[in-house]
Enzyme design. Structure first.
Site, short mmCIF file in Angstrom:
data_model
loop_
_atom_site.label_atom_id
_atom_site.label_comp_id
_atom_site.label_asym_id
_atom_site.label_seq_id
_atom_site.Cartn_x
_atom_site.Cartn_y
_atom_site.Cartn_z
N HIS A 20 0.83 -1.20 0.00
CA HIS A 20 0.00 0.00 0.00
C HIS A 20 0.88 1.25 0.00
CE1 HIS A 20 -3.22 2.62 2.10
NE2 HIS A 20 -3.37 2.68 0.79
N HIS A 98 6.63 17.05 -16.36
CA HIS A 98 7.35 15.78 -16.52
C HIS A 98 8.66 15.79 -15.73
CE1 HIS A 98 9.04 12.27 -18.52
NE2 HIS A 98 10.12 12.98 -18.78
N TYR A 121 5.66 11.76 -23.38
CA TYR A 121 5.20 11.96 -22.01
C TYR A 121 4.14 10.97 -21.56
CZ TYR A 121 7.58 16.42 -22.71
OH TYR A 121 8.50 17.38 -22.99
#
Length: 150
Positions: A20, A98, A121
């Site tokens: 998690h 990015h 991207y």
């Protein structure tokens, strides 16, 4: 051999060992991956497989709590963006550039899965969830008379 879902042995192991909050980066073919990072290369040729194709398969074997893409993704590669968002069961955030997103991933990504996607991207960062969160919240609420502070 597994009859359904992911059959790539390293990828099965990666998905099973993720916990998690771990972040797995599905990358396009050109993304530079830090040398020390855990990585799996799936790319065969430009466009095979795409990020969306890999995502469509792994989402049956992974609980995806959240997703993030670079702010440039939707503008530079709208068709690939539409495919990825069409496969995801969560709405990806895309507010960081990015450069900022990948700098953060260099420090915190659990692993990288490199595809053959050649759309600009087109990387997506998946945050792993747990399959029992809803039942845990319901139980907590029942015991304590209020939902937990998340």
């Amino acid at each position: 051999m597994r009859p359904t879902g992911v059959i790539h042995p390293e990828l099965v192991s990666l998905l099973a060992s993720a916990g998690h909050g771990d972040r797995i980066v599905l990358t396009d073919a050109g993304l530079r991956i830090p040398a020390q990072a855990r990585r799996i290369d799936l790319g065969l040729t430009c466009g095979v497989p795409t990020v969306a194709q890999v995502l469509a398969v792994i989402k049956s074997d992974l609980v995806i709590e959240a997703a993030e893409v670079a702010a440039e993704f939707a503008t530079w590669a709208p068709e690939a963006y539409a495919e990825v968002t069409g496969v995801l069961d969560v709405t990806p955030t895309g507010t960081r550039s990015h450069v900022e997103l990948m700098a953060d991933m260099a420090q915190s990504a659990y692993a990288y899965v490199k595809t053959g996607d050649c759309a600009a991207y087109s990387s997506v960062v998946l945050t792993c969830g747990v399959s029992y969160l809803e039942s845990a919240i319901a139980h907590y609420t029942e015991v304590h008379g209020r939902p937990p502070a998340l």
